[in-house]
Structures are given as C-alpha cells and as structure tokens.
Write a protein that holds these residues in place. Sequence first.
Motif, PDB file in Angstrom:
ATOM      1  N   LEU A  41      34.382  38.284  34.542  1.00  0.00           N
ATOM      2  CA  LEU A  41      35.326  38.048  35.636  1.00  0.00           C
ATOM      3  C   LEU A  41      35.856  36.615  35.667  1.00  0.00           C
ATOM      4  CD1 LEU A  41      33.555  40.116  38.416  1.00  0.00           C
ATOM      5  CD2 LEU A  41      35.803  40.589  37.408  1.00  0.00           C
ATOM      6  N   GLY A  42      35.187  35.712  34.968  1.00  0.00           N
ATOM      7  CA  GLY A  42      35.640  34.326  34.934  1.00  0.00           C
ATOM      8  C   GLY A  42      35.606  33.686  36.309  1.00  0.00           C
ATOM      9  N   PRO A  43      36.571  32.801  36.598  1.00  0.00           N
ATOM     10  CA  PRO A  43      36.581  32.075  37.880  1.00  0.00           C
ATOM     11  C   PRO A  43      36.627  32.993  39.103  1.00  0.00           C
ATOM     12  CG  PRO A  43      38.150  31.104  36.358  1.00  0.00           C
ATOM     13  CD  PRO A  43      37.639  32.362  35.707  1.00  0.00           C
ATOM     14  N   ALA A  44      37.126  34.213  38.965  1.00  0.00           N
ATOM     15  CA  ALA A  44      37.194  35.140  40.096  1.00  0.00           C
ATOM     16  C   ALA A  44      35.791  35.490  40.602  1.00  0.00           C
ATOM     17  CB  ALA A  44      37.940  36.411  39.701  1.00  0.00           C
ATOM     18  N   PHE A  45      34.783  35.387  39.729  1.00  0.00           N
ATOM     19  CA  PHE A  45      33.415  35.709  40.126  1.00  0.00           C
ATOM     20  C   PHE A  45      32.959  34.816  41.282  1.00  0.00           C
ATOM     21  CE2 PHE A  45      28.809  35.340  39.894  1.00  0.00           C
ATOM     22  CZ  PHE A  45      28.429  36.672  39.861  1.00  0.00           C
ATOM     23  N   ASP A  46      33.307  33.530  41.213  1.00  0.00           N
ATOM     24  CA  ASP A  46      32.870  32.571  42.237  1.00  0.00           C
ATOM     25  C   ASP A  46      33.479  32.851  43.611  1.00  0.00           C
ATOM     26  OD1 ASP A  46      31.294  31.241  40.378  1.00  0.00           O
ATOM     27  OD2 ASP A  46      32.946  29.939  39.770  1.00  0.00           O
ATOM     28  N   GLY A  77      23.078  37.986  28.545  1.00  0.00           N
ATOM     29  CA  GLY A  77      24.371  38.658  28.629  1.00  0.00           C
ATOM     30  C   GLY A  77      24.314  40.166  28.511  1.00  0.00           C
ATOM     31  N   ARG A  78      23.142  40.735  28.578  1.00  0.00           N
ATOM     32  CA  ARG A  78      22.977  42.197  28.547  1.00  0.00           C
ATOM     33  C   ARG A  78      22.192  42.622  29.771  1.00  0.00           C
ATOM     34  NH1 ARG A  78      23.797  45.083  23.888  1.00  0.00           N
ATOM     35  NH2 ARG A  78      24.596  43.850  22.163  1.00  0.00           N
ATOM     36  N   GLU A  79      22.430  43.844  30.219  1.00  0.00           N
ATOM     37  CA  GLU A  79      21.707  44.348  31.381  1.00  0.00           C
ATOM     38  C   GLU A  79      21.283  45.783  31.145  1.00  0.00           C
ATOM     39  OE1 GLU A  79      23.981  43.828  34.963  1.00  0.00           O
ATOM     40  OE2 GLU A  79      24.200  41.671  34.644  1.00  0.00           O
ATOM     41  N   GLN A  80      20.139  46.125  31.708  1.00  0.00           N
ATOM     42  CA  GLN A  80      19.691  47.509  31.745  1.00  0.00           C
ATOM     43  C   GLN A  80      19.513  47.883  33.203  1.00  0.00           C
ATOM     44  OE1 GLN A  80      16.504  49.037  29.119  1.00  0.00           O
ATOM     45  NE2 GLN A  80      15.480  49.563  31.030  1.00  0.00           N
ATOM     46  N   TRP A  81      20.189  48.943  33.632  1.00  0.00           N
ATOM     47  CA  TRP A  81      20.100  49.417  35.002  1.00  0.00           C
ATOM     48  C   TRP A  81      19.382  50.757  34.992  1.00  0.00           C
ATOM     49  CZ3 TRP A  81      24.267  48.389  39.059  1.00  0.00           C
ATOM     50  CH2 TRP A  81      24.822  47.119  38.900  1.00  0.00           C
ATOM     51  N   THR A  82      18.402  50.918  35.871  1.00  0.00           N
ATOM     52  CA  THR A  82      17.761  52.214  36.075  1.00  0.00           C
ATOM     53  C   THR A  82      17.881  52.544  37.545  1.00  0.00           C
ATOM     54  OG1 THR A  82      16.197  51.740  34.282  1.00  0.00           O
ATOM     55  CG2 THR A  82      15.673  53.586  35.755  1.00  0.00           C
ATOM     56  N   LEU A 100      23.739  40.076  43.306  1.00  0.00           N
ATOM     57  CA  LEU A 100      23.321  41.205  42.483  1.00  0.00           C
ATOM     58  C   LEU A 100      23.614  40.953  41.009  1.00  0.00           C
ATOM     59  CD1 LEU A 100      23.058  44.795  43.152  1.00  0.00           C
ATOM     60  CD2 LEU A 100      24.592  44.285  41.272  1.00  0.00           C
ATOM     61  N   HIS A 101      24.723  40.285  40.699  1.00  0.00           N
ATOM     62  CA  HIS A 101      25.153  40.124  39.308  1.00  0.00           C
ATOM     63  C   HIS A 101      24.843  38.769  38.687  1.00  0.00           C
ATOM     64  CE1 HIS A 101      27.076  43.955  39.004  1.00  0.00           C
ATOM     65  NE2 HIS A 101      27.827  43.724  40.080  1.00  0.00           N
ATOM     66  N   LEU A 102      24.187  37.875  39.394  1.00  0.00           N
ATOM     67  CA  LEU A 102      24.062  36.519  38.878  1.00  0.00           C
ATOM     68  C   LEU A 102      22.786  36.232  38.109  1.00  0.00           C
ATOM     69  CD1 LEU A 102      25.568  33.927  38.672  1.00  0.00           C
ATOM     70  CD2 LEU A 102      24.575  33.181  40.807  1.00  0.00           C
ATOM     71  N   THR A 146      25.570  32.334  31.222  1.00  0.00           N
ATOM     72  CA  THR A 146      26.394  32.893  32.278  1.00  0.00           C
ATOM     73  C   THR A 146      26.107  34.382  32.335  1.00  0.00           C
ATOM     74  OG1 THR A 146      28.110  31.273  31.844  1.00  0.00           O
ATOM     75  CG2 THR A 146      28.766  33.210  33.064  1.00  0.00           C
ATOM     76  N   SER A 147      25.931  34.916  33.521  1.00  0.00           N
ATOM     77  CA  SER A 147      25.629  36.336  33.652  1.00  0.00           C
ATOM     78  C   SER A 147      26.761  37.181  33.076  1.00  0.00           C
ATOM     79  CB  SER A 147      25.385  36.694  35.116  1.00  0.00           C
ATOM     80  OG  SER A 147      26.608  36.765  35.820  1.00  0.00           O
ATOM     81  N   LEU A 148      26.427  38.411  32.773  1.00  0.00           N
ATOM     82  CA  LEU A 148      27.381  39.353  32.181  1.00  0.00           C
ATOM     83  C   LEU A 148      28.643  39.475  33.027  1.00  0.00           C
ATOM     84  CD1 LEU A 148      28.102  41.555  30.123  1.00  0.00           C
ATOM     85  CD2 LEU A 148      26.697  43.129  31.460  1.00  0.00           C
ATOM     86  N   PHE A 149      28.493  39.753  34.306  1.00  0.00           N
ATOM     87  CA  PHE A 149      29.664  39.962  35.167  1.00  0.00           C
ATOM     88  C   PHE A 149      30.421  38.660  35.402  1.00  0.00           C
ATOM     89  CE2 PHE A 149      27.704  43.947  35.512  1.00  0.00           C
ATOM     90  CZ  PHE A 149      28.626  44.848  36.026  1.00  0.00           C
ATOM     91  N   ALA A 150      29.709  37.539  35.524  1.00  0.00           N
ATOM     92  CA  ALA A 150      30.378  36.248  35.697  1.00  0.00           C
ATOM     93  C   ALA A 150      31.217  35.917  34.465  1.00  0.00           C
ATOM     94  CB  ALA A 150      29.360  35.149  35.970  1.00  0.00           C
ATOM     95  N   SER A 151      30.690  36.224  33.281  1.00  0.00           N
ATOM     96  CA  SER A 151      31.448  35.913  32.062  1.00  0.00           C
ATOM     97  C   SER A 151      32.690  36.797  31.945  1.00  0.00           C
ATOM     98  CB  SER A 151      30.564  36.054  30.823  1.00  0.00           C
ATOM     99  OG  SER A 151      30.204  37.398  30.605  1.00  0.00           O
TER     100      SER A 151
END
Length: 181
Positions: free
Chosen positions: A16-21, A79-84, A30-32, A9-14
């Motif tokens: 935010l839980g069900p609210a992500f959907d 479950g980790r992200e790097q943004w540049t 962008l977050h999936l 499960t993506s970082l943001f989905a995990s």
Amino acid sequence: MSTHVIPHTSLFASLLGPAFDALPAPLRILHLRDGRALWRGEVEVIRGRSLLSRFCAWATRLPPAGTGPIEVEIIAAQGREQWTRHVAGHAMRSRLWAGDGLLNERLGLVDFRFRLASLDHDIVWTVAGVRVFGLLPLPVAWFSQVRAREFADGERYRFEVVAALPLAGPLVHYRGWLEVA
C-alpha cells in the motif's frame, strides 16, 4: 565495510505504500507486526447452495455457513504471512506474499492475485489474476464479483468478503469483526 540492516516493512505496508500510514489504527495494527498474533471476534458466513458453488467453496476451503465466533492466527515474517481462520471447527488456511506489486494468496487449490487499494480509509482487495493448482490460469472476468474490504469501526477491525462466479452463483459472503486476543 559496514553492513546496513534494512528495517522490514510488513506485507500490506509494502504493497500500500504511503497510504498504509493513513489507515485507521485497527487496520495498521493487524497488518503491521511480524511474529504471531491471535485475533478473536464474531463472523457471519452465508454460503451458496448450487453444486458448483459448493465445489468451488471446497476447493478454496471456505468456512461453513453460520454465525458465531472466529479466531484468526496470523504468522508474519519476512514479507510473508500465513493466516488460519477457525470458524465452527473448520480451519481455513491461506498463505500471502507480494509479487509484481500484487498480493498473492493461496487458498486451497487456488492462487489469487489481488490489487490492494486504500479507499476512504478502507483496504479494498480486487482480483487481478487466478490460477488453479498454481498452473492453470482462469479468466479474470469470471472473478469480477469477488471482492474483499477491511475497515475500522471505532477501535474494532472489521472485514467483509463477497464471492460469486458465473454459472456457480454466490459462493460465500462473510463479514465480521476481530480484536486482539
């Protein structure tokens, strides 16, 4: 003995839980995904002018003032992200991961802990903790004027970040939009 592979499960989905959907498609897209994604758009950056404001902006590698193109590379895995974020020849890098139900973001010399919430189909970031050098905790009350919001405008992903601190005043206010490159 059988081995079960648990889908990632993506970082943001995990967080935010069900609210992500229930979020609008541009935010979910962008977050999936895991892997590398490149996004391009436009950004307006307003920076604070005080000496302390400029020092805080340097410590967190905030982008320079101006209006123009932005390119954001997101590398997501396990479950980790790097943004540049590339703005006006400046690279603002951050690493994101989950811990204790919060989003952790390392920006330069500062580690932030954010509480994420879905509010009116937006993602709202609220500061829940801050450490300098990963060790020295700072009072959360100092960061009551630091907030971020992600939202959709039709099929376009949009963002707005505002940061101000006591004594330093405004640090940065940046906002803009992104589309898949």
